[in-house]
Design an enzyme around this catalytic site. Structure first.
Site, PDB file in Angstrom:
ATOM      1  N   GLN A 203       0.807  -1.219   0.000  1.00  0.00           N
ATOM      2  CA  GLN A 203       0.000   0.000   0.000  1.00  0.00           C
ATOM      3  C   GLN A 203       0.841   1.271   0.000  1.00  0.00           C
ATOM      4  O   GLN A 203       0.284   2.371   0.032  1.00  0.00           O
ATOM      5  CB  GLN A 203      -0.930   0.006   1.225  1.00  0.00           C
ATOM      6  CG  GLN A 203      -1.914  -1.136   1.282  1.00  0.00           C
ATOM      7  CD  GLN A 203      -2.984  -1.056   0.204  1.00  0.00           C
ATOM      8  OE1 GLN A 203      -3.238  -0.005  -0.375  1.00  0.00           O
ATOM      9  NE2 GLN A 203      -3.619  -2.181  -0.089  1.00  0.00           N
ATOM     10  N   LYS A 226      -1.648  -3.144  -7.682  1.00  0.00           N
ATOM     11  CA  LYS A 226      -2.084  -1.987  -6.915  1.00  0.00           C
ATOM     12  C   LYS A 226      -1.447  -0.693  -7.419  1.00  0.00           C
ATOM     13  O   LYS A 226      -1.749   0.393  -6.917  1.00  0.00           O
ATOM     14  CB  LYS A 226      -1.780  -2.181  -5.430  1.00  0.00           C
ATOM     15  CG  LYS A 226      -2.519  -3.371  -4.803  1.00  0.00           C
ATOM     16  CD  LYS A 226      -2.218  -3.507  -3.328  1.00  0.00           C
ATOM     17  CE  LYS A 226      -2.779  -4.804  -2.758  1.00  0.00           C
ATOM     18  NZ  LYS A 226      -4.250  -4.843  -2.730  1.00  0.00           N
ATOM     19  N   CYS A 366      -9.065  -8.507   4.955  1.00  0.00           N
ATOM     20  CA  CYS A 366      -7.939  -9.401   5.263  1.00  0.00           C
ATOM     21  C   CYS A 366      -7.128  -8.864   6.436  1.00  0.00           C
ATOM     22  O   CYS A 366      -5.898  -8.903   6.437  1.00  0.00           O
ATOM     23  CB  CYS A 366      -7.042  -9.610   4.037  1.00  0.00           C
ATOM     24  SG  CYS A 366      -7.854 -10.470   2.683  1.00  0.00           S
TER      25      CYS A 366
END
Length: 412
Positions: A203, A226, A366
């Site tokens: 991230q 991502k 998650c």
């Protein structure tokens, strides 16, 4: 805005559609990003002109494919500021990378009674592999606490990282709270105690500049999907001194130097870890995605997201019954915003917002230990990226208010 989101939006065909009679507002970027035309064309061009297996042939297509694949490795090296391409391993993604480490690194250095340190805000991919390692080696899994606003508690980190610590593995950015971990400071604590620093950067890499050498991470993992690249491609960075010491955990073609009847030897880095035919098109797509991100600028992308969060947070604070999780200061977080609406299940929130054309995610993301820590079963989550605008933020607020009013009216 720091960057022209409208300009870049034109490069993402999927964003220009109507969902449930509403223009699509895609706010599920923490799950996966959309892909610009340049990336889609790069993958298509590879299959149209250069499709062949890498490293194994001397014919023109094989050499062309190998050149593109290894050029992609150099692109990644430059992007994350690794010292050499030998330190850049292609994997299927962050999950694969962390599993590799828990088995290869973990089995090599962890002994009974040793400690592995993670935090309460880790993704399952950065919990379960270490749980399994702790079980195999009779080691102890230790969790660092969080502060009241969802940041890593540095005081607790100093207590938890001890002479017993062999591995510290932390997320650089939480996929739920959006909070940013001070990796460099943690790496200093870890190395002072003789431990190894592992970072889940899934991230972080898409949203901010990352310099693995400046962070002094021993290992750093991230995923392509991502950050505008195709699915199924990821990266594990490792310092050469560690990659030379540890063994691969997948075996087969490509990664061996010599295979005898009783034993085999491995190729040099990085290929000793890359058994079998790799995701060639994925690596090429990842390189093109990095080229695209660098044209915009990673500092500019980070500032753009912070501006959206800064614009959005006061609006969310005015919605009665809405709880937003994570840091309130935009400087302490990325564009990941987890929230719950009082008396409305997150899945109902997500479904209602989808009817307004707004794509958000709902569930435990998650991160069930974090949900337990927050005393929540699940949350809804909006996550912004470079192609999102203030208009998207406004539409998000409008859809959230409409959702709240719909369920309030239904209850009445």
């Amino acid at each position: 805005m720091t960057i022209s989101s409208e300009k870049w939006r034109a490069d993402f065909p999927i964003l220009h559609q109507v969902v449930n009679d509403e223009p699509l507002v895609y706010l599920d970027n923490a799950a996966t990003s959309q892909k610009p035309t340049a990336v889609l064309k790069a993958v298509e061009e590879y299959y149209h002109t250069s499709n062949a297996n890498v490293h194994r042939g001397v014919h023109t297509l094989a050499e062309r494919a190998t050149t593109q694949y290894e050029n992609a490795r150099e692109t990644v090296r430059r992007f994350i500021h690794a010292n050499e391409t030998a330190e850049v391993l292609f994997t299927r993604g962050t999950t694969t990378s962390l599993n590799w480490l828990a088995q290869s690194l973990g089995d090599a250095i962890v002994e009974p009674g040793d400690e592995i340190v993670i935090s309460y805000m880790e993704h399952h991919s950065n919990i379960i592999p270490w749980q399994q390692l702790a079980k195999r080696k009779q080691a102890k899994l230790v969790y660092i606490e969080l502060t009241g606003d969802g940041q890593l508690d540095m005081d607790d980190a100093r207590k938890k990282i001890t002479d017993k610590t062999k591995i510290v593995s932390l997320t650089h950015v939480s996929n739920v709270l959006g909070s940013i971990t001070p990796i460099k400071a943690i790496a200093e604590l870890t190395h002072a105690k003789g431990g190894v620093m592992v970072v889940d950067g899934a991230q972080a890499v898409p949203h901010m500049p990352v310099d693995v050498q400046a962070l002094d991470a021993d290992f750093y993992a991230f995923s392509g999907h991502k950050m505008l690249a195709p699915t199924g491609i990821g990266v594990l960075y490792g310092k050469r001194e560690w990659l030379d010491k540890i063994e691969p955990i997948e075996f087969g073609g490509e990664m061996n130097d010599f295979v005898g009847l009783e034993s085999s030897t491995w190729k040099e880095l990085p290929w000793k870890f890359e058994a079998g035919t790799p995701n060639i098109s994925g690596a090429i797509g990842l390189a093109k995605a990095i080229d695209y991100l660098e044209i915009i600028g990673m500092n500019e992308i980070m500032e753009h997201e912070q501006e959206i969060v800064d614009y959005l947070m006061p609006k969310l604070a005015n919605i009665e019954g809405l709880t937003v999780f994570g840091p309130k200061n935009p400087k302490d977080r990325t564009g990941v915003i987890a929230f719950n609406l009082e008396s409305v299940h997150p899945h109902d929130v997500a479904t209602a917002m989808d009817m307004e054309g707004v794509a958000v995610r709902a569930g435990h993301h998650c991160a069930q230990p974090l949900m337990t820590y927050l005393e929540q079963q699940s949350t809804a989550r909006a996550s912004f990226y470079l192609y999102n605008t203030r208009a998207d933020a406004d539409k998000f607020v409008e859809a959230l208010i409409a959702t709240k009013e719909f369920f309030a009216y239904g209850l009445n």
